[in-house]
Design an enzyme around this catalytic site. Structure first.
Site, PDB file in Angstrom:
ATOM      1  N   PHE A  81      40.805  22.272 -27.678  1.00 26.57           N
ATOM      2  CA  PHE A  81      42.680  22.293 -28.144  1.00 26.57           C
ATOM      3  C   PHE A  81      43.303  21.722 -26.609  1.00 26.57           C
ATOM      4  O   PHE A  81      44.344  21.448 -26.849  1.00 26.57           O
ATOM      5  CB  PHE A  81      42.619  23.098 -28.917  1.00 26.57           C
ATOM      6  CG  PHE A  81      44.917  23.981 -29.184  1.00 26.57           C
ATOM      7  CD1 PHE A  81      44.867  22.321 -30.122  1.00 26.57           C
ATOM      8  CD2 PHE A  81      45.609  24.131 -28.237  1.00 26.57           C
ATOM      9  CE1 PHE A  81      46.844  21.995 -29.712  1.00 26.57           C
ATOM     10  CE2 PHE A  81      47.408  24.405 -28.504  1.00 26.57           C
ATOM     11  CZ  PHE A  81      47.164  23.379 -29.328  1.00 26.57           C
ATOM     12  N   ARG A  94      54.197  36.745 -30.806  1.00 27.69           N
ATOM     13  CA  ARG A  94      55.608  35.870 -31.487  1.00 27.69           C
ATOM     14  C   ARG A  94      55.969  36.305 -32.479  1.00 27.69           C
ATOM     15  O   ARG A  94      57.168  35.548 -32.939  1.00 27.69           O
ATOM     16  CB  ARG A  94      55.092  34.545 -31.853  1.00 27.69           C
ATOM     17  CG  ARG A  94      54.878  33.356 -30.658  1.00 27.69           C
ATOM     18  CD  ARG A  94      54.068  32.619 -31.162  1.00 27.69           C
ATOM     19  NE  ARG A  94      53.299  31.836 -31.815  1.00 27.69           N
ATOM     20  CZ  ARG A  94      51.311  31.826 -30.827  1.00 27.69           C
ATOM     21  NH1 ARG A  94      51.652  31.918 -29.261  1.00 27.69           N
ATOM     22  NH2 ARG A  94      50.777  32.380 -31.285  1.00 27.69           N
ATOM     23  N   HIS A 144      35.092  30.532 -31.649  1.00 30.34           N
ATOM     24  CA  HIS A 144      36.436  29.430 -31.803  1.00 30.34           C
ATOM     25  C   HIS A 144      36.972  29.795 -30.112  1.00 30.34           C
ATOM     26  O   HIS A 144      38.262  28.762 -29.961  1.00 30.34           O
ATOM     27  CB  HIS A 144      37.370  31.140 -31.912  1.00 30.34           C
ATOM     28  CG  HIS A 144      39.152  31.381 -32.165  1.00 30.34           C
ATOM     29  ND1 HIS A 144      39.966  31.696 -31.043  1.00 30.34           N
ATOM     30  CD2 HIS A 144      39.529  30.557 -32.982  1.00 30.34           C
ATOM     31  CE1 HIS A 144      41.048  30.751 -31.021  1.00 30.34           C
ATOM     32  NE2 HIS A 144      40.780  30.286 -32.868  1.00 30.34           N
ATOM     33  N   SER A 187      45.852  27.508 -40.605  1.00 36.63           N
ATOM     34  CA  SER A 187      45.409  27.205 -39.112  1.00 36.63           C
ATOM     35  C   SER A 187      44.830  25.842 -39.634  1.00 36.63           C
ATOM     36  O   SER A 187      44.393  25.455 -40.191  1.00 36.63           O
ATOM     37  CB  SER A 187      44.864  28.236 -38.494  1.00 36.63           C
ATOM     38  OG  SER A 187      44.534  26.872 -37.447  1.00 36.63           O
ATOM     39  N   GLU A 203      54.792  34.074 -37.878  1.00 36.25           N
ATOM     40  CA  GLU A 203      55.098  33.378 -36.909  1.00 36.25           C
ATOM     41  C   GLU A 203      54.481  32.423 -37.133  1.00 36.25           C
ATOM     42  O   GLU A 203      53.247  32.005 -38.217  1.00 36.25           O
ATOM     43  CB  GLU A 203      54.804  33.858 -35.796  1.00 36.25           C
ATOM     44  CG  GLU A 203      53.242  33.702 -35.498  1.00 36.25           C
ATOM     45  CD  GLU A 203      52.504  33.128 -34.894  1.00 36.25           C
ATOM     46  OE1 GLU A 203      52.663  32.088 -34.102  1.00 36.25           O
ATOM     47  OE2 GLU A 203      51.012  33.143 -35.221  1.00 36.25           O
ATOM     48  N   HIS A 254      49.409  26.483 -36.185  1.00 37.66           N
ATOM     49  CA  HIS A 254      49.172  27.372 -37.727  1.00 37.66           C
ATOM     50  C   HIS A 254      50.171  28.138 -37.884  1.00 37.66           C
ATOM     51  O   HIS A 254      51.378  28.551 -37.578  1.00 37.66           O
ATOM     52  CB  HIS A 254      48.030  27.977 -36.841  1.00 37.66           C
ATOM     53  CG  HIS A 254      48.429  29.743 -35.955  1.00 37.66           C
ATOM     54  ND1 HIS A 254      47.651  29.791 -34.923  1.00 37.66           N
ATOM     55  CD2 HIS A 254      49.558  30.077 -36.235  1.00 37.66           C
ATOM     56  CE1 HIS A 254      48.373  30.914 -34.306  1.00 37.66           C
ATOM     57  NE2 HIS A 254      49.709  30.812 -34.089  1.00 37.66           N
TER      58      HIS A 254
END
Lengths: 354, 354
Positions: free
Chosen positions: A307, A179, A300, A220, A144, A321
């Site tokens: 983000f 995804r 993270h 990423s 994905e 990513h």
């Protein structure tokens, strides 16, 4: 609003449900790469040159140039880029990554006399440099992508045909998995562990590590080449330090969370000049281990919330990513003259009888 | 390791899959309340007294004592506690929450002359105090619990029969939903919106708000009554400030994320003395809205990562939650003399024709 899963990859019937109700609406737009039905499988080949910082830079760059040179022969990759990073042991690693839209072409390239001869040459074992190749070939349903932009797709997106419209499956934990076309019917669970099948990492020389089904590979990326002063500051001051902390954690403590290898790399040109583009390359025991870490580790989560905060206003800062899983049979992990913690070697089991 | 979903509530066949593979193992132990098959439905009645800070404290405490007094008549709740909080408008609210193991008993209690007469009395509208009742009756498959301890369960756990062993469904986003027995077959989606069906919040007086299916109610608690100095410091210095920030966000901006009402309350005794115990009471448009906020808002992610960090070493600090959804038909939201932003009134639509 489209599904991240392309029409021709829709499973019917789906046997594993999504996590979110049908009414789910993402809070901002994101996009995925689209390929037509002729893309059945891709190859992602990370080809590395390793040296102890010091006098080997020129030789290492020459080796990189040799590798890139072989991309021009028949069946070379449709896309590539080059990076540099220093690993935990202080070695510098230059990695060329090539993307093929067809593993058969990749196979022909790999077996061509120039490529095969270079890799098998005793010279690879006699000098100061180390070499490695970490190669996976996920099928179309095994990977994905996710982009916060729609042009000039990097990585595997560069060998795809098009970009989607706004997709639904993003901005919630579990959306990465959803995804994957394969997630409709398969849990993509790990089938085993890494095993050294040739050589011994402690002895250097030639080492082959055997992977297993569903090793997950994430790339990423962050590209601030075209960013203006504000976005450059946003990236360098807000995103980059947290990203670095998270990726350092994985580099140094990966074995505690199921991360086999983690490298935050910076793009370079053929002369070794650093570019304003980085990405992380992470190999994981399974997609599940990657999910658990991503959704629970403070670094993270900070990356994620930053983000969320900035994504709606991104202009030239490019964040993206790509994540894949692959069959053990479609993986190659080989090391020549590398230190024993390089890549998959660190966590690979050396069989006692050997 | 057990499933959070009790054997007698296991759906066969399950039509909605879990988010995590069968191999999932939680990183630390957590527990849920267990009730036998005779528990079909519970009632959670939040009964409030509201006053503008100043001279009404004594009167408000007297009203609380009256309410608690009615619990001693036939069919009163099996468990209750009392809290205090100041709302965004600066009003003080005392809430008595009662838990019934059987909604029929609750109904008889509610209709008893003492209770009914008190609520319907014109006195309730003529004084300085406001009153409200927010009551939901979720069925056994419509609620879940989660405790980091195994004794003296608070809240709905106090009307359940037992505590589970270590359960599997926790420590990943989506696990709250997966602990609901109903999640095996139902998405628990919102069926509509809040509507004022009697009165007008702007006019004060008697207001009835009609709910809708699957309003989610979370009670999320912190109890440091027995905590030693270290845990007390951990709670007061590390957990409490972030919790307060997150809950303040929801109190003040709830309508932007689907949170109808949010109150961080502190337990009190009948004399109004504050106890070392707090919990948050949140009403949400749907479980999905609660999930989206919890897994993406920086304050909640910080609460979550702090919890991850400390949970394995908790001794006397008690952290828990209970979450329910309920049918619109099993909800009561009524307000007497309260300010117009109280509880469900804030986001309830006043029909134009009325």
């Amino acid at each position: 609003m489209e599904s991240a899963i392309d029409t021709h990859l829709t499973a019917c019937p789906r046997t594993i449900s999504r996590r979110v109700p049908d009414a789910y609406q993402p809070p901002f737009p994101m996009f995925v790469g689209r390929a037509d039905e002729t893309l059945h499988q891709v190859t992602m080949a990370y080809l590395g040159v390793q040296y102890r910082d010091g006098g080997q830079r020129t030789a290492a760059l020459a080796a990189v140039a040799e590798i890139v040179g072989t991309f021009d022969i028949a069946d070379g990759p449709a896309h590539n880029d080059i990076t540099r990073h220093t690993d935990k042991e202080g070695y510098v690693n230059l990695i060329v990554v090539g993307y093929w839209r067809d593993p058969a072409a990749f196979c022909r390239w790999l077996r061509s006399p120039d490529v095969n001869g270079w890799w098998d040459s005793p010279e690879r074992l006699s000098g100061e440099l180390g070499y490695f190749r970490e190669i996976v070939s996920p099928r179309a349903e095994q990977f994905e992508t996710l982009y916060a932009f729609t042009d000039n797709l990097p990585g595997v997106g560069a060998v795809m045909d098009d970009i989607s419209g706004e997709i639904n499956e993003h901005a919630y934990w579990g959306s990465m998995r959803e995804r994957f076309p394969l997630s409709q019917t398969d849990w993509m669970e790990s089938s085993g562990e890494l095993v050294v099948v040739t050589g011994n990492p402690a002895d250097g020389g030639r080492v082959v590590v055997q992977g297993h089904d569903n090793i997950a590979l994430i790339r990423s990326g962050q590209d601030w080449r075209e960013a203006g002063p504000e976005e450059r500051a946003l990236y360098l001051e807000e995103i980059q330090p947290t990203l670095q902390a998270g990726m350092d954690f994985l580099r140094d403590n990966g074995e505690t969370v199921g991360c086999y290898s983690n490298r935050l790399v910076q793009n370079i040109d053929l002369d070794g000049n650093l570019l304003d583009e980085t990405y992380n390359i992470g190999h994981w025991r399974s997609l599940e281990k990657l999910e658990r870490w991503a959704e629970s580790h403070p670094t993270h989560l900070r990356i994620f919330t930053t983000f969320f905060k900035v994504v709606a206003d991104l202009d030239k800062l490019r964040l993206y990513h790509e994540v894949s899983v692959s069959d053990g049979a479609n993986q190659i992990f080989e090391y020549l003259n590398c230190h024993p913690s390089t890549g998959m070697m660190r966590d690979a089991k050396v069989m006692a009888s050997r």
